[in-house]
Enzyme design. Sequence first.
Site, PDB file in Angstrom:
ATOM      1  N   HIS A 148       0.831  -1.214   0.000  1.00  0.00           N
ATOM      2  CA  HIS A 148       0.000   0.000   0.000  1.00  0.00           C
ATOM      3  C   HIS A 148       0.864   1.261   0.000  1.00  0.00           C
ATOM      4  CE1 HIS A 148      -3.776  -2.004   0.406  1.00  0.00           C
ATOM      5  NE2 HIS A 148      -3.657  -2.348   1.665  1.00  0.00           N
ATOM      6  N   TYR A 236     -10.640   0.327 -10.785  1.00  0.00           N
ATOM      7  CA  TYR A 236     -11.678  -0.609 -10.319  1.00  0.00           C
ATOM      8  C   TYR A 236     -12.906  -0.522 -11.233  1.00  0.00           C
ATOM      9  CZ  TYR A 236     -14.873  -2.728  -6.817  1.00  0.00           C
ATOM     10  OH  TYR A 236     -15.779  -3.525  -6.155  1.00  0.00           O
ATOM     11  N   ARG A 302     -17.647  -6.978   0.821  1.00  0.00           N
ATOM     12  CA  ARG A 302     -18.819  -6.291   1.362  1.00  0.00           C
ATOM     13  C   ARG A 302     -19.881  -6.216   0.271  1.00  0.00           C
ATOM     14  NH1 ARG A 302     -20.843  -0.921   2.240  1.00  0.00           N
ATOM     15  NH2 ARG A 302     -19.428  -0.207   0.606  1.00  0.00           N
TER      16      ARG A 302
HETATM   17  P1  PAP Z   1      -7.625  -3.997   1.082  1.00  0.00           P
HETATM   18  O1  PAP Z   1      -6.928  -2.943   0.308  1.00  0.00           O
HETATM   19  O2  PAP Z   1      -7.796  -3.660   2.525  1.00  0.00           O
HETATM   20  O3  PAP Z   1      -7.072  -5.372   0.858  1.00  0.00           O
HETATM   21  P2  PAP Z   1      -9.664  -4.066  -0.942  1.00  0.00           P
HETATM   22  O4  PAP Z   1      -9.727  -5.450  -1.442  1.00  0.00           O
HETATM   23  O5  PAP Z   1      -8.984  -3.059  -1.762  1.00  0.00           O
HETATM   24  O6  PAP Z   1      -9.131  -4.042   0.565  1.00  0.00           O
HETATM   25  O7  PAP Z   1     -11.109  -3.469  -0.727  1.00  0.00           O
HETATM   26  C1  PAP Z   1     -12.242  -4.190  -0.437  1.00  0.00           C
HETATM   27  C2  PAP Z   1     -13.284  -3.688  -1.411  1.00  0.00           C
HETATM   28  O8  PAP Z   1     -13.170  -4.432  -2.614  1.00  0.00           O
HETATM   29  C3  PAP Z   1     -14.671  -3.926  -0.875  1.00  0.00           C
HETATM   30  O9  PAP Z   1     -15.479  -2.916  -1.481  1.00  0.00           O
HETATM   31  P3  PAP Z   1     -16.864  -2.415  -0.854  1.00  0.00           P
HETATM   32  O10 PAP Z   1     -16.605  -2.107   0.580  1.00  0.00           O
HETATM   33  O11 PAP Z   1     -17.250  -1.206  -1.634  1.00  0.00           O
HETATM   34  O12 PAP Z   1     -17.820  -3.535  -1.049  1.00  0.00           O
HETATM   35  C4  PAP Z   1     -14.963  -5.299  -1.434  1.00  0.00           C
HETATM   36  O13 PAP Z   1     -16.330  -5.623  -1.457  1.00  0.00           O
HETATM   37  C5  PAP Z   1     -14.375  -5.169  -2.826  1.00  0.00           C
HETATM   38  N1  PAP Z   1     -14.029  -6.453  -3.435  1.00  0.00           N
HETATM   39  C6  PAP Z   1     -13.414  -7.515  -2.872  1.00  0.00           C
HETATM   40  N2  PAP Z   1     -13.270  -8.494  -3.749  1.00  0.00           N
HETATM   41  C7  PAP Z   1     -13.817  -8.068  -4.910  1.00  0.00           C
HETATM   42  C8  PAP Z   1     -13.987  -8.659  -6.200  1.00  0.00           C
HETATM   43  N3  PAP Z   1     -13.571  -9.878  -6.471  1.00  0.00           N
HETATM   44  N4  PAP Z   1     -14.592  -7.922  -7.148  1.00  0.00           N
HETATM   45  C9  PAP Z   1     -15.038  -6.671  -6.902  1.00  0.00           C
HETATM   46  N5  PAP Z   1     -14.915  -6.057  -5.709  1.00  0.00           N
HETATM   47  C10 PAP Z   1     -14.308  -6.763  -4.713  1.00  0.00           C
END
Ligand code: PAP
Length: 345
Positions: A148, A236, A302
């Site tokens: 990060h 994204y 989420r």
């Molecule tokens: P991190 O940087 O702490 O590892 P990260 O994976 O970047 O976290 O962020 C989680 C977000 O990605 C969540 O978004 P939301 O809170 O808006 O829902 C999570 O739902 C989303 N996320 C995780 N996996 C996927 C996926 N396979 N496709 C799309 N979005 C995803």
Amino acid sequence: MDTAEISKAEPVSVSLTQDADKSLDDELQQLLQTLPKEEGWSGSSFYLYQGFWCSARRLKVVVSFQTHFPVSDSNVILASLPKCGTTWLKALTFSTLYRNQFARDENPLRTSTPHQLVRQLEYNVYVNNPCPNLKNMCVYKPWLFATHIPYASLPTSIKDSNCKIVYICRNPMDTFISLWVFISKLRDENKELLSLDEAFDKFCHGICGFGPFFDHVLGHWKASQENPDKILFLKYEDLKEDISCEVKQLAMFLGVPFTEDEEKQGVVEEIATICSFENLKELEVNKKGLFIPGIPNESYFRKGKVGDWRNYFTPSMVERLEKLIHQKLDASGLAFELSSKTSKA
Ligand code: PAP
């Protein structure tokens, strides 16, 4: 270590001698005295180190990573701000880069979380040992890790070598909401949590883990413009829009383009499906347990949508952040589409 072992692997914990640990702590204490300090979002302090904010605990790990990450031209590094799509990018890159190293129906993502398969350098590589043996953490080659920390603060072993960096960003509204909800759920009950308004004010002032948001994004954006063969800049929202196209671009960038045969056989779509939010969220391994201490695996999944911010933002919040977006990004050539989509996610 085979993939079955990865599934069981605990976060790496190699104990230091007490002397080494103490001298590192002493140095850190001295460093902290010199750094600007602000309250973080959940009760602990953030320090401004090399232009980015992080907690004292994280700073110790960051310094070890900066000092000891080895040079290798073949390493691949995934970079992002928290909540910008790290988990998704880990799953996609792992599945794309290593697709010829495991059987098609045996993708390790079925039994290991993306965070086990692609370790986060600040969370579970340098945490208990300033100089860990990275070989023990990698089953496949080339090595794949995630970070990060901002571009300017990456170790020279990454910036000045030929290793590749894939960066993912996300619109600041959704990033902010995703982060605020994540921290609200995981907060220590004994510590005061900032309200949405207070957290938003901090976010707009750049105070969030590894932020300021715009500095982080622009650092990688500019580096990717200057050196597109080294840094691939993804969004994204673009992945949501056309995942097959983005996966093909990723494969090409990593030097492992899909063959015509693979495309005919549907390998690209297969990777997109296994890495999709809907699939990963429902896998047992992602529904229970925790790989990174204190963070349940399920908390990385989420809603996985574009535009959820509309369910939280007031008009004045929209106005303030839109103004900031223009101010920070207008001259850069980088933009986030926000106002064209009006429906709530
Ligand atoms: P991190 O940087 O702490 O590892 P990260 O994976 O970047 O976290 O962020 C989680 C977000 O990605 C969540 O978004 P939301 O809170 O808006 O829902 C999570 O739902 C989303 N996320 C995780 N996996 C996927 C996926 N396979 N496709 C799309 N979005 C995803």
